[in-house]
Design a protein around this motif. Structure first.
Motif: not given
Lengths: 122, 111
Positions: B33, B35, B37, B39, B43-45, B47, B50-51, B88, B92, B100, B102, B104
């Motif tokens: 699956t 996901n 994100y 950003q 700041t931080a990424p 979620l 998902y799935s 982003y 998996w 994991v 990602f 770019g």
């Protein structure tokens, strides 16, 4: 809700070991996977590795020879060590919970810490 | 060079619908699956999806995800100025011992 906070030196010399700690608050570190992810300035995200609360680990193959992730359940913390660093390891380092579902073989990062910038320079 | 391929940039005007693609292979998107994100600047990424197509609590239904074969897409409808961010994709990857991977990242500009 669960919150994560990274801590550690912001400056590391080339060839030395980078050490960071992530403190988990608002919930237990048990029964989850915990991960480190980094982002060089102006670039994308790179997964470093994860650890299960029991201590089992999985690392990015490209970093595996230099990475160690450990967990201290008594302190609700997990840590990252990256050895023999170079300027290419300069990045913002994030810790995050990895919500892995073994039955469905899927996972995602949530929540994330705010990140900490580590610069490798003499 | 990221394992998952995303366009470096995308843009749209307020109210418009934009899509961001994420291309992978049989060892990642093709068998696992995806996901997404978000950003926001400085700041931080966070979620976002998902799935493949599930939204966490608090994420507006303007954001949606889909997957077909070895590719995935993020769609944003009713574009708003606060959607300007980097996006982003991640999945998996079954190669080696599993890891994991990602994309770019795609910088979305709201014109």
């Amino acid at each position: 809700q669960v919150q994560l906070q990274e801590s550690g030196p912001g400056l590391v010399k080339p060839s030395e070991t980078l050490s960071l700690t992530c403190t988990v608050s608002g919930g237990s570190i048990s029964s989850y996977y915990w991960s480190w992810i980094r982002q060089p300035p102006g670039k994308g995200l790179e997964w470093i590795g994860y650890i299960y609360y029991s201590g089992s680990t999985n690392y990015n193959p490209s970093l595996k020879s230099r990475v160690t992730i450990s967990v201290d359940t008594s302190k609700n913390q997990f840590s990252l060590k990256l050895s023999s660093v170079t300027a290419a390891d300069t990045a913002v380092y994030y810790c995050a919970r990895y919500n892995w579902n073994d039955g469905l073989r899927e996972g995602w990062f949530d929540p994330w810490g705010q990140g900490t910038l580590v610069t490798v320079s003499s | 060079q990221s394992v998952l391929t995303q366009p470096p940039s995308a843009s749209g005007t307020p109210g418009q619908r934009v899509t961001i693609s994420c291309s992978g292979s049989s060892s990642n998107i093709g068998s696992n699956t995806v996901n997404w994100y978000q950003q926001l600047p400085g700041t931080a990424p966070k979620l976002l999806i998902y799935s493949n197509n599930q939204r966490p609590s608090g994420v507006p239904d303007r954001f949606s995800g889909s997957k077909s074969g070895t590719s995935a897409s993020l769609a944003i409808s009713g574009l708003q100025s606060e959607d300007e961010a980097d996006y982003y994709c991640a999945a998996w990857d079954d190669s080696l011992n599993g890891s994991v991977v990602f994309g770019g990242g795609t910088k979305l500009t709201v014109l």
